[in-house]
Design a protein around this motif. Structure first.
Motif, mmCIF file in Angstrom:
data_model
loop_
_atom_site.group_PDB
_atom_site.id
_atom_site.type_symbol
_atom_site.label_atom_id
_atom_site.label_comp_id
_atom_site.label_asym_id
_atom_site.label_seq_id
_atom_site.Cartn_x
_atom_site.Cartn_y
_atom_site.Cartn_z
ATOM 1 N N GLY A 53 -32.391 16.152 -34.132
ATOM 2 C CA GLY A 53 -33.119 15.165 -33.061
ATOM 3 C C GLY A 53 -32.730 14.975 -32.261
ATOM 4 O O GLY A 53 -32.604 14.430 -31.067
ATOM 5 N N PHE A 54 -31.304 15.323 -31.530
ATOM 6 C CA PHE A 54 -30.476 15.501 -30.856
ATOM 7 C C PHE A 54 -31.087 16.470 -29.624
ATOM 8 O O PHE A 54 -31.564 17.718 -30.126
ATOM 9 C CB PHE A 54 -28.941 16.105 -30.931
ATOM 10 C CG PHE A 54 -28.283 14.957 -31.735
ATOM 11 C CD1 PHE A 54 -27.794 13.293 -31.207
ATOM 12 C CD2 PHE A 54 -28.368 14.622 -33.160
ATOM 13 C CE1 PHE A 54 -27.100 12.985 -32.133
ATOM 14 C CE2 PHE A 54 -27.182 14.031 -34.304
ATOM 15 C CZ PHE A 54 -27.391 13.039 -33.577
ATOM 16 N N ARG A 55 -31.037 15.795 -28.067
ATOM 17 C CA ARG A 55 -31.583 17.510 -27.386
ATOM 18 C C ARG A 55 -30.182 17.273 -26.485
ATOM 19 O O ARG A 55 -30.228 16.403 -25.297
ATOM 20 C CB ARG A 55 -32.841 16.304 -26.881
ATOM 21 C CG ARG A 55 -33.552 16.038 -27.494
ATOM 22 C CD ARG A 55 -34.107 16.830 -27.949
ATOM 23 N NE ARG A 55 -35.220 17.324 -28.756
ATOM 24 C CZ ARG A 55 -35.443 17.898 -29.697
ATOM 25 N NH1 ARG A 55 -35.174 18.948 -30.742
ATOM 26 N NH2 ARG A 55 -36.797 17.952 -30.668
ATOM 27 N N HIS A 56 -29.731 18.248 -26.154
ATOM 28 C CA HIS A 56 -28.591 18.268 -25.621
ATOM 29 C C HIS A 56 -28.600 19.453 -24.975
ATOM 30 O O HIS A 56 -29.270 20.543 -25.543
ATOM 31 C CB HIS A 56 -27.034 18.306 -26.514
ATOM 32 C CG HIS A 56 -26.794 16.668 -25.660
ATOM 33 N ND1 HIS A 56 -26.931 15.464 -25.263
ATOM 34 C CD2 HIS A 56 -27.252 16.318 -27.916
ATOM 35 C CE1 HIS A 56 -26.987 14.659 -26.058
ATOM 36 N NE2 HIS A 56 -27.137 14.587 -26.922
ATOM 37 N N ASP A 57 -27.528 20.047 -23.506
ATOM 38 C CA ASP A 57 -27.553 21.565 -23.049
ATOM 39 C C ASP A 57 -26.639 22.213 -23.985
ATOM 40 O O ASP A 57 -26.153 21.294 -24.820
ATOM 41 C CB ASP A 57 -27.609 21.101 -22.395
ATOM 42 C CG ASP A 57 -27.453 22.833 -21.606
ATOM 43 O OD1 ASP A 57 -26.028 23.437 -21.108
ATOM 44 O OD2 ASP A 57 -28.304 23.231 -21.239
ATOM 45 N N PRO A 58 -27.059 23.620 -24.447
ATOM 46 C CA PRO A 58 -26.107 24.255 -25.419
ATOM 47 C C PRO A 58 -24.798 24.783 -24.453
ATOM 48 O O PRO A 58 -23.445 23.976 -25.282
ATOM 49 C CB PRO A 58 -26.628 25.811 -25.163
ATOM 50 C CG PRO A 58 -27.599 25.487 -25.188
ATOM 51 C CD PRO A 58 -28.009 24.249 -24.121
ATOM 52 N N LYS A 59 -24.877 24.852 -23.753
ATOM 53 C CA LYS A 59 -23.306 23.926 -22.779
ATOM 54 C C LYS A 59 -22.228 23.356 -22.886
ATOM 55 O O LYS A 59 -21.157 22.522 -23.127
ATOM 56 C CB LYS A 59 -23.214 23.954 -20.792
ATOM 57 C CG LYS A 59 -24.101 25.813 -20.877
ATOM 58 C CD LYS A 59 -23.480 25.443 -19.466
ATOM 59 C CE LYS A 59 -24.349 26.879 -18.785
ATOM 60 N NZ LYS A 59 -24.358 27.405 -17.417
ATOM 61 N N THR A 60 -23.708 21.954 -22.920
ATOM 62 C CA THR A 60 -22.663 20.672 -23.388
ATOM 63 C C THR A 60 -22.292 20.351 -24.959
ATOM 64 O O THR A 60 -21.455 19.863 -25.197
ATOM 65 C CB THR A 60 -23.765 18.991 -23.182
ATOM 66 O OG1 THR A 60 -24.377 19.153 -21.780
ATOM 67 C CG2 THR A 60 -23.352 18.396 -23.656
#
Length: 191
Positions: A53-60
């Motif tokens: 359920g985490f929504r973060h950019d791969p670069k982050t």
């Protein structure tokens, strides 16, 4: 007193004393990385985080892993040798029957490439399908025929002279090489 703009002062005061907005995701990254015994890079960790359920950019995710000092150091990859025809290709006697009722009936081999600490290593094992034991292996930093030939010599050295196992491999150039064909006369060779 410091010659610093008021906005810069408040920005840094808030940043240094405020809560880490990534604290929860960092904990999840740390847990996932160690659950998978350090074999996950940032792309796989990102996919696992999305399932939670985490929504973060791969670069982050990559940046946070860098901050946590988490880095996947081992990357196993199948070695892809030349698949063309350079010598004799034997018939496929096994027909995907990878079971043996006894020792020294069926042997299988292949070359595998490993990436360890920024370097490539190649492994050439010989497995006896009777007990799934590695009966011979060699490692090298280059995928030359020599290390495959040494592995074959080790394996043949374990035969008593009467046994002639079926030897199965892929169609890679190592197994079509003239020296391999000459050395394999102790075994029935199949691709």
């Amino acid at each position: 007193m410091l010659g610093m703009a008021r906005s810069v002062y408040y920005y840094w005061r808030t940043r240094l004393t405020g809560e880490d907005k990534y604290a929860e995701v960092k904990a999840a990254i740390h847990t996932l990385f160690h659950e998978h015994e350090g074999r996950c890079g940032y792309r796989r960790i990102h996919a696992l985080l999305e399932r939670q359920g985490f929504r973060h950019d791969p670069k982050t995710v990559r940046r946070l892993m860098d901050e946590l000092g988490l880095k996947c150091l081992v990357r196993m990859k199948r070695y892809r040798s030349y698949k063309g025809r350079i010598g004799e290709i034997a018939p496929n006697l096994l027909q995907r029957d990878f079971k043996a009722s006894g020792l020294n009936q069926k042997w299988v081999t292949d070359v595998t490439e490993f990436h360890l600490f920024g370097e490539k290593l190649y492994l050439s094992p010989m497995m006896d399908l009777g007990n799934r034991e590695i009966i011979a292996y060699t490692m090298s930093d280059r995928p030359t025929y020599r290390f495959v030939g040494e592995m074959l010599d080790q394996a043949i050295g374990k035969l008593d002279g009467k046994e002639r196992p079926i030897l199965h491999s892929d169609q890679g150039w190592h197994y079509q090489y003239r020296a391999f064909i000459r050395a394999r006369h102790h075994a029935k060779y199949v691709p």
